[in-house]
Design a protein around this motif. Structure first.
Motif, mmCIF file in Angstrom:
data_model
loop_
_atom_site.group_PDB
_atom_site.id
_atom_site.type_symbol
_atom_site.label_atom_id
_atom_site.label_comp_id
_atom_site.label_asym_id
_atom_site.label_seq_id
_atom_site.Cartn_x
_atom_site.Cartn_y
_atom_site.Cartn_z
ATOM 1 N N SER A 6 47.460 -16.334 1.085
ATOM 2 C CA SER A 6 47.267 -17.204 0.156
ATOM 3 C C SER A 6 46.116 -17.347 -0.784
ATOM 4 O O SER A 6 46.434 -17.347 -2.313
ATOM 5 N N TRP A 7 44.648 -16.460 -0.365
ATOM 6 C CA TRP A 7 44.045 -15.560 -2.277
ATOM 7 C C TRP A 7 45.221 -14.957 -2.672
ATOM 8 O O TRP A 7 44.606 -15.182 -4.131
ATOM 9 N N LEU A 8 46.273 -14.071 -2.723
ATOM 10 C CA LEU A 8 46.527 -13.312 -3.599
ATOM 11 C C LEU A 8 47.428 -14.052 -4.168
ATOM 12 O O LEU A 8 47.371 -13.513 -5.231
ATOM 13 N N ILE A 9 48.166 -15.306 -3.418
ATOM 14 C CA ILE A 9 49.001 -15.975 -4.485
ATOM 15 C C ILE A 9 48.569 -16.589 -5.146
ATOM 16 O O ILE A 9 48.739 -17.386 -6.603
ATOM 17 N N LEU A 34 39.001 -12.865 -8.803
ATOM 18 C CA LEU A 34 37.530 -13.324 -7.808
ATOM 19 C C LEU A 34 37.615 -14.582 -8.617
ATOM 20 O O LEU A 34 36.579 -15.319 -8.021
ATOM 21 N N VAL A 35 38.287 -14.928 -9.687
ATOM 22 C CA VAL A 35 38.149 -16.094 -10.001
ATOM 23 C C VAL A 35 39.172 -17.135 -8.810
ATOM 24 O O VAL A 35 38.438 -18.438 -8.077
ATOM 25 N N ALA A 36 40.082 -16.475 -8.370
ATOM 26 C CA ALA A 36 40.761 -17.464 -7.172
ATOM 27 C C ALA A 36 40.444 -16.926 -6.229
ATOM 28 O O ALA A 36 40.286 -18.670 -5.589
ATOM 29 N N ALA A 37 38.998 -16.771 -5.509
ATOM 30 C CA ALA A 37 38.029 -16.456 -4.328
ATOM 31 C C ALA A 37 37.352 -18.213 -5.129
ATOM 32 O O ALA A 37 36.802 -18.229 -3.559
ATOM 33 N N ILE A 38 36.855 -17.819 -5.975
ATOM 34 C CA ILE A 38 35.403 -18.917 -6.862
ATOM 35 C C ILE A 38 36.310 -20.646 -6.350
ATOM 36 O O ILE A 38 35.703 -20.971 -5.466
#
Length: 118
Positions: A6-9, A34-38
């Motif tokens: 999900s994080w990679l998507i 990083l933006v996706a994680a935040i």
């Protein structure tokens, strides 16, 4: 494993949004991760709270129009992500709305592809 996929998507969705929208700027592929994680953490921690507040504030109309409500909440969370990191720059709230829409479309397509393959 599901969380990493999900994080990679979501990272792919951020990167595609950067490529498609001129008012949505990400420094590079590592910045997209990083933006996706935040954004994902903010969505997990604040997304449900904002949805509940919108539902109460609009006397339930937000719940009936859940897609539009989630779209606006995601745009708000994108602006908040922009404020928390220098890896993302969004020119205006309108671009955040566009970014939330593109990210939702790419994310939904990506999740569909992953579920059909695995």
């Amino acid at each position: 494993m599901s969380l990493i996929l999900s994080w990679l998507i979501l990272s792919l969705a951020v990167w595609v949004t950067d490529a498609v929208l001129p008012g949505f700027h990400v420094k590079g592929p590592k910045s997209a991760v990083l933006v996706a994680a935040i954004f994902g953490v903010l969505n997990f921690l604040l997304g449900w709270l904002l949805f509940a507040l919108f539902t109460v504030a609009t006397l339930g109309i937000a719940w009936l129009l859940a897609f539009i409500t989630r779209w606006i909440i995601n745009a708000i969370l994108l602006v908040l992500t922009d404020k928390l990191t220098d890896h993302l720059k969004i020119d205006s709230f309108g671009w955040a709305l566009g970014g939330a829409l593109v990210m939702s479309l790419v994310g939904t397509a990506g999740e569909w592809v992953v579920r059909s393959v695995f």
